[in-house]
Scaffold this motif. Structure first.
Motif, PDB file in Angstrom:
ATOM      1  N   UNK A 369      51.289 -35.982  70.241  1.00 44.01           N
ATOM      2  CA  UNK A 369      51.698 -36.028  71.649  1.00 44.01           C
ATOM      3  C   UNK A 369      51.561 -37.439  72.206  1.00 44.01           C
ATOM      4  N   UNK A 370      52.522 -37.826  73.048  1.00 45.73           N
ATOM      5  CA  UNK A 370      52.555 -39.218  73.492  1.00 45.73           C
ATOM      6  C   UNK A 370      51.325 -39.600  74.313  1.00 45.73           C
ATOM      7  N   UNK A 371      50.714 -38.633  74.997  1.00 38.54           N
ATOM      8  CA  UNK A 371      49.547 -38.977  75.817  1.00 38.54           C
ATOM      9  C   UNK A 371      48.338 -39.379  74.977  1.00 38.54           C
ATOM     10  N   UNK A 372      48.388 -39.136  73.648  1.00 34.03           N
ATOM     11  CA  UNK A 372      47.295 -39.537  72.753  1.00 34.03           C
ATOM     12  C   UNK A 372      47.555 -40.886  72.083  1.00 34.03           C
ATOM     13  N   UNK A 373      48.772 -41.390  72.208  1.00 33.58           N
ATOM     14  CA  UNK A 373      49.167 -42.583  71.449  1.00 33.58           C
ATOM     15  C   UNK A 373      48.335 -43.805  71.834  1.00 33.58           C
ATOM     16  N   UNK A 374      48.124 -44.027  73.128  1.00 33.40           N
ATOM     17  CA  UNK A 374      47.401 -45.237  73.529  1.00 33.40           C
ATOM     18  C   UNK A 374      45.956 -45.211  73.031  1.00 33.40           C
ATOM     19  N   UNK A 375      45.345 -44.027  72.995  1.00 29.97           N
ATOM     20  CA  UNK A 375      43.987 -43.947  72.436  1.00 29.97           C
ATOM     21  C   UNK A 375      43.995 -44.296  70.948  1.00 29.97           C
ATOM     22  N   UNK A 376      44.970 -43.790  70.213  1.00 33.36           N
ATOM     23  CA  UNK A 376      45.085 -44.127  68.796  1.00 33.36           C
ATOM     24  C   UNK A 376      45.276 -45.625  68.613  1.00 33.36           C
ATOM     25  N   UNK A 377      46.066 -46.224  69.495  1.00 29.47           N
ATOM     26  CA  UNK A 377      46.345 -47.648  69.364  1.00 29.47           C
ATOM     27  C   UNK A 377      45.152 -48.519  69.741  1.00 29.47           C
ATOM     28  N   UNK A 378      44.207 -47.994  70.502  1.00 33.31           N
ATOM     29  CA  UNK A 378      42.955 -48.738  70.713  1.00 33.31           C
ATOM     30  C   UNK A 378      42.315 -49.065  69.375  1.00 33.31           C
ATOM     31  N   UNK A 379      42.271 -48.059  68.499  1.00 30.85           N
ATOM     32  CA  UNK A 379      41.682 -48.259  67.171  1.00 30.85           C
ATOM     33  C   UNK A 379      42.567 -49.155  66.313  1.00 30.85           C
ATOM     34  N   UNK A 380      43.886 -48.942  66.360  1.00 33.91           N
ATOM     35  CA  UNK A 380      44.803 -49.811  65.616  1.00 33.91           C
ATOM     36  C   UNK A 380      44.538 -51.281  65.941  1.00 33.91           C
ATOM     37  N   UNK A 381      44.539 -51.615  67.219  1.00 39.11           N
ATOM     38  CA  UNK A 381      44.430 -53.020  67.618  1.00 39.11           C
ATOM     39  C   UNK A 381      43.030 -53.568  67.379  1.00 39.11           C
ATOM     40  N   UNK A 382      42.016 -52.704  67.440  1.00 38.99           N
ATOM     41  CA  UNK A 382      40.652 -53.151  67.144  1.00 38.99           C
ATOM     42  C   UNK A 382      40.493 -53.527  65.678  1.00 38.99           C
ATOM     43  N   UNK A 383      41.304 -52.931  64.801  1.00 34.33           N
ATOM     44  CA  UNK A 383      41.232 -53.249  63.379  1.00 34.33           C
ATOM     45  C   UNK A 383      41.751 -54.651  63.067  1.00 34.33           C
ATOM     46  N   UNK A 384      42.609 -55.191  63.909  1.00 37.90           N
ATOM     47  CA  UNK A 384      43.091 -56.552  63.704  1.00 37.90           C
ATOM     48  C   UNK A 384      43.871 -56.704  62.407  1.00 37.90           C
ATOM     49  N   UNK A 385      43.538 -57.742  61.649  1.00 38.60           N
ATOM     50  CA  UNK A 385      44.253 -58.022  60.398  1.00 38.60           C
ATOM     51  C   UNK A 385      44.063 -56.934  59.351  1.00 38.60           C
ATOM     52  N   UNK A 386      43.042 -56.102  59.519  1.00 41.45           N
ATOM     53  CA  UNK A 386      42.771 -55.051  58.537  1.00 41.45           C
ATOM     54  C   UNK A 386      43.585 -53.781  58.789  1.00 41.45           C
ATOM     55  N   UNK A 387      44.412 -53.782  59.846  1.00 42.02           N
ATOM     56  CA  UNK A 387      45.122 -52.560  60.216  1.00 42.02           C
ATOM     57  C   UNK A 387      45.969 -51.956  59.099  1.00 42.02           C
ATOM     58  N   UNK A 388      46.823 -52.717  58.405  1.00 45.14           N
ATOM     59  CA  UNK A 388      47.670 -52.073  57.396  1.00 45.14           C
ATOM     60  C   UNK A 388      46.884 -51.260  56.374  1.00 45.14           C
ATOM     61  N   UNK A 389      45.781 -51.797  55.875  1.00 45.86           N
ATOM     62  CA  UNK A 389      44.986 -51.051  54.906  1.00 45.86           C
ATOM     63  C   UNK A 389      44.300 -49.849  55.545  1.00 45.86           C
ATOM     64  N   UNK A 390      43.862 -49.988  56.792  1.00 46.39           N
ATOM     65  CA  UNK A 390      43.171 -48.871  57.433  1.00 46.39           C
ATOM     66  C   UNK A 390      44.132 -47.744  57.786  1.00 46.39           C
ATOM     67  N   UNK A 391      45.419 -48.067  57.971  1.00 41.94           N
ATOM     68  CA  UNK A 391      46.405 -47.020  58.224  1.00 41.94           C
ATOM     69  C   UNK A 391      46.411 -45.981  57.112  1.00 41.94           C
ATOM     70  N   UNK A 392      46.189 -46.418  55.880  1.00 41.28           N
ATOM     71  CA  UNK A 392      46.181 -45.497  54.745  1.00 41.28           C
ATOM     72  C   UNK A 392      45.123 -44.416  54.948  1.00 41.28           C
ATOM     73  N   UNK A 393      43.955 -44.798  55.437  1.00 38.05           N
ATOM     74  CA  UNK A 393      42.861 -43.844  55.630  1.00 38.05           C
ATOM     75  C   UNK A 393      43.134 -42.930  56.826  1.00 38.05           C
ATOM     76  N   UNK A 394      43.722 -43.475  57.887  1.00 38.11           N
ATOM     77  CA  UNK A 394      44.070 -42.640  59.037  1.00 38.11           C
ATOM     78  C   UNK A 394      45.106 -41.596  58.631  1.00 38.11           C
ATOM     79  N   UNK A 395      46.111 -42.005  57.880  1.00 35.19           N
ATOM     80  CA  UNK A 395      47.179 -41.077  57.521  1.00 35.19           C
ATOM     81  C   UNK A 395      46.705 -40.050  56.497  1.00 35.19           C
ATOM     82  N   UNK A 396      45.771 -40.442  55.616  1.00 35.20           N
ATOM     83  CA  UNK A 396      45.182 -39.457  54.694  1.00 35.20           C
ATOM     84  C   UNK A 396      44.404 -38.411  55.482  1.00 35.20           C
ATOM     85  N   UNK A 397      43.641 -38.851  56.457  1.00 38.95           N
ATOM     86  CA  UNK A 397      42.887 -37.929  57.304  1.00 38.95           C
ATOM     87  C   UNK A 397      43.830 -37.027  58.086  1.00 38.95           C
ATOM     88  N   UNK A 398      44.911 -37.600  58.593  1.00 38.34           N
ATOM     89  CA  UNK A 398      45.906 -36.823  59.341  1.00 38.34           C
ATOM     90  C   UNK A 398      46.524 -35.755  58.449  1.00 38.34           C
TER      91      UNK A 398
END
Length: 454
Positions: A369-398
């Motif tokens: 749901x779109x109302x959850x997107x900005x909260x998810x992106x808080x974590x995305x942007x906090x990861x910084x340069x490590x985001x692409x690799x961390x996406x793998x773990x988020x999507x596995x959990x999802x």
């Protein structure tokens, strides 16, 4: 005889005291094992991993952290999640040490209170917790903002009214030195305005055929962007989105415009509009804003989108090799974490590219749901340069949120399910669960790559 009686009573007292201490030891050790069990992945009680510790322990841990606690932003091999994992281990040690000192003085009820405090899931929006808001406020009030500390706080969610300012800082669009902020933003916004005048506000006769086709594709995609949110169906919103995307594509010829980038601009648009419009996004009208404010919002969206995509350029170049690489890593990680699901999907002939490509291309914007997107992106942007690799773990959990359901489906059912995952009723609680598992698995596997080798 009297002394003998006293000795007997003293012995009973000592025995009772030793029994009480033994009972406390047993309860304390059980509490410690429960916490250790969480970090080993035996159970996931809500947001325990994500929130990391009670705020009482937050202040305690600050005074116990070593001077070299913070890592440099250039430590790409370590990553933000590893930094948080280190903090987790230190906090567990603090709990351990302080409890050992005090446990002989505590009552049984105090020990039970500690057990409840450690085990209970923290419900509600942690981002608006008063103690965390105070930490954000203190951190942002400095002349020079320490980005490492800001990333650590932002990972668990940002108060909505602070989000525009913090996102600009996390992406490196606004400088951490507050004295330079206004000057930098003014210059960047003027640069965007010049680019729009140079590339967008020109007749088609001055465009190449490729540029005309690209602009037409963007014009087709904008009305399809977040179709379930009425705000994005406003003509003026779509025109702003079109200007941002076309200007970005012209200035980034290595990739140009790729479908999916239109989705990535929407969180920025909503967050920066929230500085000027009140209430929920469903009640907004962009026509209420002056042209100057709209231009500033577009400029902020443009530069933040550019900063985000700079860290994942090969996701949108020809054949999108970056996404293909991450899809392969996702397949290997799922095989390691949940072998029955991995085996079932393989037996059914389902390829991860058939569903996960869109996840990486749009960063899950179309899946939750779109109302959850900005909260998810808080974590995305906090990861910084490590985001692409961390996406793998988020999507596995999802994906593994539906582990049991997936094992009951045949090929056609799997395809339909994963293209329309049932998240329409999700709240922040389900999203925090996904992030908690992702954090835990990242802590377990990221520094042990041999575990992920077939």
């Amino acid at each position: 005889m009297k002394n003998s009686g006293n000795d007997s009573l003293g012995g009973e007292d000592r025995q009772a005291k030793e029994s009480t201490i033994s009972n406390l030891d047993s309860r304390f050790n059980q509490t410690l094992r429960n916490v250790q069990g969480l970090l080993k992945g035996r159970s996931i009680p809500g947001k325990v991993l994500l929130t990391r510790r009670a705020d009482v322990l937050d202040s305690l841990s600050v005074s116990n952290k070593p001077s070299n606690y913070s890592r440099s932003l250039s430590d790409n091999d370590t990553g933000t999640s590893n930094h948080i994992a280190k903090s987790e281990e230190e906090d567990l040690q603090i709990i351990n040490n302080n409890s050992i000192v005090n446990k002989s003085k505590s009552s049984t009820s105090n020990t039970e209170d500690l057990t409840k405090e450690v085990q209970k899931p923290i419900m509600g929006a942690r981002a608006t917790d008063s103690a965390r808001v105070m930490k954000f406020t203190t951190l942002l009030s400095g002349t020079t903002i320490i980005l490492d500390k800001l990333r650590e706080l932002a990972w668990s969610g940002i108060p909505p009214y602070m989000r525009p300012n913090i996102w600009r800082l996390l992406l490196g669009y606004a400088p951490p030195n507050s004295d330079r902020k206004e000057g930098v933003l003014r210059r960047k916004r003027l640069e965007y305005l010049d680019s729009v005048a140079q590339f967008y506000d020109v007749p088609d006769t001055e465009r190449s055929d490729d540029e005309i086709n690209m602009l037409r594709q963007i014009a087709v995609d904008c009305p399809r962007t977040v179709p379930d949110v009425a705000f994005f169906q406003q003509a003026q919103v779509q025109k702003s989105l079109e200007r941002i995307l076309y200007t970005w594509a012209i200035r980034h010829p290595a990739s140009g415009y790729v479908q999916g980038i239109n989705d990535l601009a929407t969180p920025f648009l909503v967050v920066f509009l929230s500085e000027y419009l009140e209430g929920g996004v469903e009640k907004w009208s962009i026509s209420d804003l002056s042209p100057d404010k709209i231009t500033n919002i577009e400029a902020d969206c443009y530069w933040c989108l550019s900063k985000l995509l700079d860290g994942m350029q090969d996701h949108y170049t020809f054949a999108q090799p970056g996404i293909q690489r991450l899809v392969f890593k996702l397949k290997e990680l799922v095989r390691r974490i949940d072998e029955p699901v991995s085996r079932h999907m393989e037996e059914q002939g389902l390829e991860f590219l058939q569903f996960a490509f869109r996840w990486f291309n749009c960063l899950l914007i179309r899946e939750i749901p779109f109302h959850l997107v900005t909260r998810l992106w808080d974590t995305y942007l906090a990861e910084g340069d490590s985001l692409p690799d961390f996406l793998v773990y988020i999507f596995a959990s999802f994906l593994l949120t539906w582990s049991e359901e997936l094992q009951k489906l045949d090929f056609q059912e799997l395809v339909m399910f994963l293209q329309h995952v049932p998240t329409q009723n999700w709240t922040h609680q389900e999203l925090e669960m996904v992030l908690s598992r992702a954090f835990m698995w990242h802590s377990m596997f990221n520094n042990s790559p041999r575990h992920l080798v077939s």
